[in-house]
Design a protein around this motif. Structure first.
Motif, short mmCIF file in Angstrom:
data_model
loop_
_atom_site.label_atom_id
_atom_site.label_comp_id
_atom_site.label_asym_id
_atom_site.label_seq_id
_atom_site.Cartn_x
_atom_site.Cartn_y
_atom_site.Cartn_z
N SER B 95 18.05 0.47 -55.34
CA SER B 95 18.33 -0.81 -55.97
C SER B 95 19.80 -1.16 -55.80
O SER B 95 20.67 -0.31 -56.02
CB SER B 95 17.99 -0.71 -57.47
N GLN B 96 20.06 -2.40 -55.39
CA GLN B 96 21.46 -2.83 -55.31
C GLN B 96 21.71 -3.95 -56.32
O GLN B 96 22.11 -3.70 -57.44
CB GLN B 96 21.83 -3.22 -53.89
N CYS B 97 21.41 -5.20 -55.95
CA CYS B 97 21.60 -6.26 -56.95
C CYS B 97 20.55 -6.14 -58.04
O CYS B 97 20.75 -6.59 -59.17
CB CYS B 97 21.52 -7.64 -56.31
N GLY B 98 19.40 -5.56 -57.70
CA GLY B 98 18.39 -5.28 -58.70
C GLY B 98 17.37 -6.37 -58.96
O GLY B 98 16.46 -6.19 -59.76
N PHE B 99 17.50 -7.49 -58.26
CA PHE B 99 16.61 -8.61 -58.57
C PHE B 99 15.16 -8.31 -58.20
O PHE B 99 14.23 -8.69 -58.90
CB PHE B 99 17.09 -9.87 -57.85
N CYS B 100 14.97 -7.61 -57.10
CA CYS B 100 13.61 -7.29 -56.64
C CYS B 100 13.04 -6.08 -57.36
O CYS B 100 11.86 -5.80 -57.26
CB CYS B 100 13.61 -7.02 -55.14
N THR B 101 13.91 -5.32 -58.02
CA THR B 101 13.54 -3.98 -58.49
C THR B 101 12.43 -3.95 -59.55
O THR B 101 11.51 -3.13 -59.43
CB THR B 101 14.80 -3.24 -58.99
N CYS B 128 13.25 -7.67 -50.30
CA CYS B 128 14.52 -7.22 -50.86
C CYS B 128 15.62 -7.66 -49.91
O CYS B 128 15.54 -7.41 -48.71
CB CYS B 128 14.53 -5.69 -51.00
N ARG B 129 16.61 -8.36 -50.45
CA ARG B 129 17.67 -8.88 -49.60
C ARG B 129 18.82 -7.89 -49.45
O ARG B 129 19.78 -8.16 -48.73
CB ARG B 129 18.23 -10.18 -50.20
N CYS B 130 18.79 -6.79 -50.17
CA CYS B 130 19.97 -5.91 -50.22
C CYS B 130 19.79 -4.59 -49.49
O CYS B 130 20.61 -4.20 -48.69
CB CYS B 130 20.36 -5.61 -51.66
N THR B 131 18.72 -3.88 -49.80
CA THR B 131 18.70 -2.46 -49.44
C THR B 131 18.32 -2.16 -48.00
O THR B 131 18.62 -1.09 -47.49
CB THR B 131 17.70 -1.69 -50.32
S1 FES Z 1 18.21 -4.93 -54.54
FE1 FES Z 1 18.86 -6.97 -54.25
S2 FES Z 1 17.04 -7.93 -53.61
FE2 FES Z 1 16.48 -5.88 -53.64
#
Ligand code: FES
Ligand SMILES: Cc1cc2nc3c(=O)[nH]c(=O)nc-3n(C[C@H](O)[C@H](O)[C@H](O)COP(=O)(O)OP(=O)(O)OC[C@H]3O[C@@H](n4cnc5c(N)ncnc54)[C@H](O)[C@@H]3O)c2cc1C
Ligand code: FES
Lengths: 283, 143
Positions: B95-101, B128-131
């Motif tokens: 998890s990075q920004c956590g929005f999808c988590t 997920c846009r981050c991981t």
């Molecule tokens: S952790 Fe940012 S969208 Fe998945």
């Protein structure tokens, strides 16, 4: 917005007759997208989701009846459907993704009549029959006759899908194929989708070919010309390449932002070629 | 009036039958763990469990939840008592920004397989846009 909530099939038909402008709702995976965009504001909704009798799977001597409200994830778990109609199971397993399949229904996919409905190529090669109910009584329609055009069906006013019947094949096919080609592994609208069944004679000549393509015309198409042409012939590279030419007779792909005519045709031909030449791994 | 359970507790709802489940959770029950990404069923961010199965709550009218059991990420673990999946996501950078988590955790909590391909297929409805996804798969595999 008014929501009508019938609990039985006959209640559903009666309520629909009294409210002919109502929009049937099953799993909502198509309709809720429209709702979220505001296009269903002030409409009357006929929520079928509590009609338990339409959730069942029934087996007869001649086939399997899939209740119109059965979620696609349940359909995949049924051992008889899994064994006898693997192409439909494969198609169901790529509709959207897991979260969609837990809600989406086969009847909803059919009634929505998108040119890209992924269950249609399997339904058409299995020659499924759609059973409906309406104030005029029940009706049984060959699945290909349900589709009238882009997002259009031949269902009449007050007519609801009660179940979809898959007749058992007389003989197991020698080869079968389902393949969806899209831009993402999940939640993607097909650029093309193919389903094929092939029966061979002992000498290797074609006994019967059934091949259908989705996303290649306003409605799903059986490749009648190619199917007829290969019948009784051995599948030599020459015969196969003629069949690939004939594929074009039964489809009318379009250019859109998702894909081009050339790409759709080429990929469809490649799928048919691989299938006829026996290059598609069989389970 | 509609009755159902949320995270094991009996709840009733008296508003519009076509309010989306995600809005009911966030606005009527102050359960803001569930996130909205696309509102079209495509991204999986809003995934909750309905009768133990993952479903995208942006596509569910609350009227269809009569008698159902709904479970959200709030029920998975608490900061002082994390679910094994949550611990694993922390450990493996899932998890990075956590929005999808939250949505990913809900689907993953129902996953039966530990096979790489099975996880990829079952989780394909989550964006997920981050991981870059590999950490998510690692987190689920090694929980
Ligand atoms: S952790 Fe940012 S969208 Fe998945
Ligand atoms: C993110 C996402 C991804 C998707 N991916 C795919 C995909 O890969 N492939 C694909 O083919 N589809 C896909 N779909 C479309 C959709 O999930 C399917 O068409 C699904 O099968 C619709 O079923 P439903 O029960 O949710 O239908 P609903 O949304 O409830 O209804 C769809 C239509 O059918 C009518 N209807 C429903 N039940 C009946 C009935 N018993 N009798 C008469 N009319 C009825 C409704 O009035 C409506 O017009 C996707 C949708 C989303 C949101
Ligand atoms: S917000 Fe529901 S799937 Fe994206």
């Amino acid at each position: 917005m008014t929501v009508l909530g019938p609990r039985t099939g006959s209640e559903a038909v009666a309520l629909y007759e009294k409210n002919p402008q109502a929009i049937p709702l099953a799993g909502g995976t198509d309709l809720m997208v429209a709702w979220n965009r505001g296009t269903l504001n002030h409409k009357t909704i006929l929520d079928l989701s509590a009609v338990r009798e339409w959730r069942a799977i029934a087996k007869t001597e001649t086939g399997v009846l899939i209740g119109s409200l059965l979620p696609l994830s349940e359909l995949q778990k049924d051992p008889v459907i899994f064994e006898k109609f693997p192409l439909l199971v494969q198609a169901a397993s790529i509709v959207g993704a897991w979260q969609i399949q837990n809600r989406a229904t086969l009847a909803g996919n059919i009634a929505n009549a998108s040119p890209a409905g992924d269950t249609f190529p399997p339904l058409v090669v299995y020659e499924a029959v759609v059973h409906t109910v309406s104030p005029h009584g029940p009706r049984s329609i060959p699945v290909r006759e349900v589709f009238a055009g882009v997002k259009k069906t031949t269902l009449g006013p007050g007519e609801l899908i009660a179940s979809i019947e898959l007749p058992f094949l007389k003989q197991n096919p020698d080869r079968q194929l389902f393949r969806k080609v899209g831009g993402r592994a999940a939640m993607t609208i097909s650029k093309t989708a193919a389903a094929g069944l092939l029966w061979l004679k002992p000498d290797g000549a074609v006994k019967e070919l059934r091949f259908a393509l989705g996303s290649m015309a306003p409605t799903v198409r059986r490749l009648r010309a190619a199917e007829k042409f290969v019948k009784g012939k051995k599948l030599t590279p020459e015969i196969v390449s003629e069949a690939l030419e004939l594929l074009k007779k039964d489809v009318s792909p379009i250019d859109d932002w998702r894909s081009t005519i050339e790409y759709r045709l080429r990929v469809s031909q490649n799928l048919l070629e691989a299938f006829l030449l026996g290059h598609v791994p069989q389970r | 009036m509609i009755t159902f359970t949320i995270n094991g507790k009996k709840r009733t709802y008296k508003g519009l039958a076509f309010k989306r489940l995600i809005d009911v959770l966030r606005e009527d029950f102050a359960l803001t763990g569930t996130k909205e990404g696309c509102g079209e069923g495509e991204c999986g961010a809003c995934t909750v469990l309905v009768d133990d199965l993952p479903a995208t709550s942006c596509l569910i009218p609350i009227g269809q939840m009569q008698g159902r059991a709904i479970e959200t990420v709030e029920n998975l673990g608490r900061p002082d008592k994390l679910h094994p999946l949550q611990k694993s996501f922390l450990k493996h950078g899932g998890s990075q920004c956590g929005f999808c988590t939250p949505g990913i955790l809900m689907s993953a909590s129902r996953l039966q397989t530990k096979k790489h391909s099975g996880i990829r297929k079952a989780m394909a409805g989550h964006l997920c846009r981050c991981t870059g996804y590999q950490q998510i798969v690692d987190s689920i595999r090694n929980k």
